[in-house]
Motif scaffolding. Structure first.
Motif, PDB file in Angstrom:
ATOM      1  N   ALA A  36     -16.106  10.854  -0.672  1.00 59.30           N
ATOM      2  CA  ALA A  36     -16.892   9.445  -0.788  1.00 59.30           C
ATOM      3  C   ALA A  36     -16.447   8.769  -1.930  1.00 59.30           C
ATOM      4  CB  ALA A  36     -18.486   9.639  -0.990  1.00 59.30           C
ATOM      5  N   VAL A  37     -15.984   7.249  -1.659  1.00 57.85           N
ATOM      6  CA  VAL A  37     -15.476   6.558  -2.886  1.00 57.85           C
ATOM      7  C   VAL A  37     -16.147   5.123  -2.858  1.00 57.85           C
ATOM      8  CG1 VAL A  37     -13.134   7.709  -2.876  1.00 57.85           C
ATOM      9  CG2 VAL A  37     -13.618   5.671  -1.311  1.00 57.85           C
ATOM     10  N   ARG A  38     -16.016   4.432  -4.001  1.00 56.25           N
ATOM     11  CA  ARG A  38     -16.452   3.042  -4.110  1.00 56.25           C
ATOM     12  C   ARG A  38     -15.757   2.143  -3.201  1.00 56.25           C
ATOM     13  NH1 ARG A  38     -16.562   0.886  -9.691  1.00 56.25           N
ATOM     14  NH2 ARG A  38     -14.308   1.593  -9.620  1.00 56.25           N
ATOM     15  N   LYS A  39     -16.361   1.291  -2.469  1.00 53.55           N
ATOM     16  CA  LYS A  39     -15.825   0.403  -1.577  1.00 53.55           C
ATOM     17  C   LYS A  39     -14.917  -0.363  -2.227  1.00 53.55           C
ATOM     18  CE  LYS A  39     -17.279  -3.539   1.354  1.00 53.55           C
ATOM     19  NZ  LYS A  39     -18.196  -4.386   2.152  1.00 53.55           N
ATOM     20  N   VAL A  40     -14.975  -0.852  -3.611  1.00 57.09           N
ATOM     21  CA  VAL A  40     -13.878  -1.598  -4.155  1.00 57.09           C
ATOM     22  C   VAL A  40     -12.703  -0.945  -4.173  1.00 57.09           C
ATOM     23  CG1 VAL A  40     -15.700  -3.011  -5.131  1.00 57.09           C
ATOM     24  CG2 VAL A  40     -15.026  -0.869  -6.347  1.00 57.09           C
ATOM     25  N   ASP A  41     -12.617   0.709  -4.211  1.00 62.19           N
ATOM     26  CA  ASP A  41     -11.544   1.357  -4.297  1.00 62.19           C
ATOM     27  C   ASP A  41     -10.697   1.412  -3.085  1.00 62.19           C
ATOM     28  OD1 ASP A  41     -12.142   1.800  -7.053  1.00 62.19           O
ATOM     29  OD2 ASP A  41     -13.298   3.564  -6.696  1.00 62.19           O
ATOM     30  N   ILE A  42     -11.240   0.833  -2.078  1.00 61.04           N
ATOM     31  CA  ILE A  42     -10.492   0.792  -0.780  1.00 61.04           C
ATOM     32  C   ILE A  42      -9.673  -0.459  -0.698  1.00 61.04           C
ATOM     33  CG2 ILE A  42     -10.380   1.147   1.920  1.00 61.04           C
ATOM     34  CD1 ILE A  42     -12.988   2.711   1.248  1.00 61.04           C
ATOM     35  N   ARG A  43      -8.620  -0.544  -1.085  1.00 63.05           N
ATOM     36  CA  ARG A  43      -7.910  -1.854  -1.220  1.00 63.05           C
ATOM     37  C   ARG A  43      -7.218  -2.397   0.035  1.00 63.05           C
ATOM     38  NH1 ARG A  43      -7.904  -2.645  -6.347  1.00 63.05           N
ATOM     39  NH2 ARG A  43      -8.054  -0.750  -7.827  1.00 63.05           N
ATOM     40  N   HIS A  44      -8.154  -2.870   0.951  1.00 64.53           N
ATOM     41  CA  HIS A  44      -7.751  -3.342   2.221  1.00 64.53           C
ATOM     42  C   HIS A  44      -8.857  -4.437   2.783  1.00 64.53           C
ATOM     43  CE1 HIS A  44      -6.080  -4.219   6.391  1.00 64.53           C
ATOM     44  NE2 HIS A  44      -4.968  -3.462   5.715  1.00 64.53           N
ATOM     45  N   MET A  45      -8.465  -5.686   3.004  1.00 62.01           N
ATOM     46  CA  MET A  45      -9.273  -6.540   3.712  1.00 62.01           C
ATOM     47  C   MET A  45     -10.138  -6.390   4.783  1.00 62.01           C
ATOM     48  SD  MET A  45      -6.458  -9.414   4.953  1.00 62.01           S
ATOM     49  CE  MET A  45      -7.656 -10.459   5.552  1.00 62.01           C
ATOM     50  N   ALA A  93      -6.442   3.975   6.823  1.00 61.12           N
ATOM     51  CA  ALA A  93      -5.498   4.896   5.927  1.00 61.12           C
ATOM     52  C   ALA A  93      -5.875   4.752   4.530  1.00 61.12           C
ATOM     53  CB  ALA A  93      -4.270   4.464   6.513  1.00 61.12           C
ATOM     54  N   GLU A  94      -6.088   3.524   4.257  1.00 57.57           N
ATOM     55  CA  GLU A  94      -6.397   3.233   2.899  1.00 57.57           C
ATOM     56  C   GLU A  94      -7.683   3.887   2.208  1.00 57.57           C
ATOM     57  OE1 GLU A  94      -4.864   1.511   0.346  1.00 57.57           O
ATOM     58  OE2 GLU A  94      -2.963   1.501   1.575  1.00 57.57           O
ATOM     59  N   ALA A  95      -8.461   4.287   3.035  1.00 60.20           N
ATOM     60  CA  ALA A  95      -9.792   4.876   2.558  1.00 60.20           C
ATOM     61  C   ALA A  95      -9.447   6.303   2.366  1.00 60.20           C
ATOM     62  CB  ALA A  95     -10.769   4.848   3.734  1.00 60.20           C
ATOM     63  N   VAL A  96      -8.505   6.737   3.090  1.00 61.29           N
ATOM     64  CA  VAL A  96      -7.980   8.382   3.059  1.00 61.29           C
ATOM     65  C   VAL A  96      -7.175   8.367   1.767  1.00 61.29           C
ATOM     66  CG1 VAL A  96      -6.427  10.129   3.813  1.00 61.29           C
ATOM     67  CG2 VAL A  96      -8.054   8.702   5.521  1.00 61.29           C
ATOM     68  N   THR A  97      -6.508   7.207   1.419  1.00 62.79           N
ATOM     69  CA  THR A  97      -5.743   7.245   0.311  1.00 62.79           C
ATOM     70  C   THR A  97      -6.518   7.365  -0.863  1.00 62.79           C
ATOM     71  OG1 THR A  97      -4.061   5.872   1.365  1.00 62.79           O
ATOM     72  CG2 THR A  97      -3.950   5.850  -1.077  1.00 62.79           C
ATOM     73  N   ALA A  98      -7.501   6.393  -0.903  1.00 60.86           N
ATOM     74  CA  ALA A  98      -8.355   6.225  -2.092  1.00 60.86           C
ATOM     75  C   ALA A  98      -9.213   7.778  -2.359  1.00 60.86           C
ATOM     76  CB  ALA A  98      -9.608   5.312  -1.907  1.00 60.86           C
ATOM     77  N   MET A  99      -9.646   8.324  -1.163  1.00 60.20           N
ATOM     78  CA  MET A  99     -10.351   9.824  -1.109  1.00 60.20           C
ATOM     79  C   MET A  99      -9.519  10.784  -1.684  1.00 60.20           C
ATOM     80  SD  MET A  99     -12.823   9.170   2.422  1.00 60.20           S
ATOM     81  CE  MET A  99     -13.461   7.810   2.377  1.00 60.20           C
ATOM     82  N   ALA A 100      -8.214  10.779  -1.072  1.00 58.05           N
ATOM     83  CA  ALA A 100      -7.389  11.883  -1.502  1.00 58.05           C
ATOM     84  C   ALA A 100      -6.770  11.822  -3.063  1.00 58.05           C
ATOM     85  CB  ALA A 100      -6.005  11.676  -0.727  1.00 58.05           C
ATOM     86  N   GLY A 101      -6.720  10.506  -3.338  1.00 56.24           N
ATOM     87  CA  GLY A 101      -6.445  10.075  -4.949  1.00 56.24           C
ATOM     88  C   GLY A 101      -7.616  10.642  -5.802  1.00 56.24           C
ATOM     89  N   SER A 102      -8.886  10.608  -5.590  1.00 57.54           N
ATOM     90  CA  SER A 102      -9.700  10.854  -6.243  1.00 57.54           C
ATOM     91  C   SER A 102     -10.560  12.323  -6.140  1.00 57.54           C
ATOM     92  CB  SER A 102     -10.882   9.846  -5.992  1.00 57.54           C
ATOM     93  OG  SER A 102     -11.589   9.839  -4.864  1.00 57.54           O
ATOM     94  N   ARG A 103      -9.869  12.857  -5.004  1.00 54.76           N
ATOM     95  CA  ARG A 103     -10.350  14.467  -4.588  1.00 54.76           C
ATOM     96  C   ARG A 103     -11.811  14.194  -4.219  1.00 54.76           C
ATOM     97  NH1 ARG A 103      -7.510  18.844  -8.071  1.00 54.76           N
ATOM     98  NH2 ARG A 103      -8.173  20.046  -6.306  1.00 54.76           N
ATOM     99  N   MET A 162      -7.110  -2.781  10.991  1.00 58.91           N
ATOM    100  CA  MET A 162      -8.252  -1.659  10.787  1.00 58.91           C
ATOM    101  C   MET A 162      -7.730  -0.400  10.725  1.00 58.91           C
ATOM    102  SD  MET A 162     -11.040  -3.159  13.797  1.00 58.91           S
ATOM    103  CE  MET A 162     -12.338  -2.097  13.345  1.00 58.91           C
ATOM    104  N   THR A 163      -6.637  -0.058  11.421  1.00 59.72           N
ATOM    105  CA  THR A 163      -6.266   1.553  11.100  1.00 59.72           C
ATOM    106  C   THR A 163      -5.644   1.554   9.723  1.00 59.72           C
ATOM    107  OG1 THR A 163      -4.121   0.936  12.044  1.00 59.72           O
ATOM    108  CG2 THR A 163      -5.849   1.741  13.531  1.00 59.72           C
ATOM    109  N   GLN A 164      -4.999   0.458   9.401  1.00 55.67           N
ATOM    110  CA  GLN A 164      -4.336   0.301   7.872  1.00 55.67           C
ATOM    111  C   GLN A 164      -5.614   0.569   6.759  1.00 55.67           C
ATOM    112  OE1 GLN A 164      -2.313  -3.134   7.738  1.00 55.67           O
ATOM    113  NE2 GLN A 164      -0.381  -2.087   8.523  1.00 55.67           N
ATOM    114  N   ALA A 165      -6.822  -0.226   7.100  1.00 60.17           N
ATOM    115  CA  ALA A 165      -7.751   0.217   6.098  1.00 60.17           C
ATOM    116  C   ALA A 165      -8.345   1.586   6.339  1.00 60.17           C
ATOM    117  CB  ALA A 165      -8.875  -0.842   6.683  1.00 60.17           C
TER     118      ALA A 165
END
Length: 326
Positions: A281-290, A268-278, A263-266
């Motif tokens: 809020a990002v699409r759920k499919v862009d957060i690559r963690h189960m 962190a992956e949400a932050v990765t997606a948000m930081a990458g797109s600046r 869960m903590t990795q997920a």
């Protein structure tokens, strides 16, 4: 559009206990008066309760017969040009043009919440331009009100220029923003906090056992709401005694809500997606963690359609520092 958005944001004005305890604030009435008097910025520290205060103001204005258009910047993460915003709003013409042509003679307010959600992204320019055009082209027909973090305003040249003027209320002014027409959302007063305790036995028990440091933390609406969520999870009020900082409070919340490394990795992956797109809020499919759905179910992440964001911007900042940068 406005009614649905105000309903979505109602949670920002309530503590998550029982069916929801309304947060009453002594600053609500003093803020409404300058809003009626002219365009201004609503500022405050992170978690001060700017969204909840604006939702309360919008509902009060509507109850008095005013026409209110309420936009939340974090609902439009993919906006890069003005045409994108019009498309997201499903408008056939430019928003300012539509506002200009709206019938009726009642007071009219364009409220734009959470400008900090656009910081550093292309949408920041879109909303800055919208505010400039609305104030220039709509004259005295529409009052423009927007919320922004104090820190972001200090670095927001266009917003400072658009809202240049004396403070809206000297009692609720940020000393460093003397040349900007603004209203500073203060921390909760003794009476505000006491009202929350009166409405909830759990909050009353927490306040009664709080150390001086914790009591001061709970004057911030975000902190108080986070503590209320923990109480709703049956946390023992006495267990808060060792918490002396906001970071410590959020650590406690995250540790209780995100029980596994996955869960903590997920998160962190949400932050990765948000930081990458600046974008915040990002699409759920862009957060690559189960485990992203588990973090959503835990309330750390929230959804709006196919978009995912942290349930509060302060949580984004904290998760970024604790699980992403570290």
């Amino acid at each position: 559009m406005t009614a649905a958005e105000l309903d979505r944001l109602t949670v920002h004005g309530k503590l998550p206990l029982a069916v929801g305890i309304t947060i009453t604030r002594e600053s609500d009435a003093p803020m409404l008066a300058p809003i009626k008097a002219g365009s201004l910025l609503v500022v405050g520290e992170p978690g001060a309760g700017k969204t909840g205060a604006l939702v309360h103001a919008a509902r009060s204005l509507i109850a008095e017969g005013a026409l209110v258009v309420f936009l939340s910047v974090d609902r439009f993460p993919g906006v890069a040009i003005a045409a994108d915003l019009n498309s997201e709003l499903r408008l056939g013409h430019d928003l300012v043009e539509i506002l200009s042509a709206s019938p009726g003679s009642q007071p009219r307010f364009l409220i734009i919440d959470a400008l900090y959600a656009a910081r550093g992204g292309l949408s920041e320019g879109v909303f800055a331009t919208l505010i400039e055009q609305a104030m220039a082209e709509l004259g005295g027909d529409w009052t423009v009100v927007a919320s922004i973090r104090t820190f972001d305003l200090r670095n927001g040249r266009r917003y400072r220029a658009a809202f240049a003027g004396p403070s809206a209320n000297a009692e609720f002014a940020e000393p460093t923003l003397g040349t900007i027409r603004h209203f500073n959302i203060p921390r909760l007063t003794d009476r505000d906090v006491a009202a929350a305790g009166t409405a909830s036995a759990e909050v009353a028990a927490l306040l009664a056992s709080a150390t001086e440091a914790l009591a001061e933390l709970l004057r911030n609406v975000f902190n108080l709401s986070l503590a209320a969520e923990l109480l709703a999870d049956c946390a023992d009020p006495a267990g808060f005694a060792g918490i002396a900082t906001q970071s410590g409070l959020i650590d406690t919340y995250e540790d209780r809500r995100m029980l596994t490394t996955g869960m903590t990795q997920a998160a962190a992956e949400a932050v990765t997606a948000m930081a990458g797109s600046r974008r915040l809020a990002v699409r759920k499919v862009d957060i690559r963690h189960m485990d992203v759905d588990r973090v959503i179910q835990a309330g750390v992440l929230a959804t709006a359609g196919d978009l995912v964001n942290f349930s509060h911007h302060v949580l984004f900042d904290h998760v970024a520092g604790r699980f992403y940068i570290a």
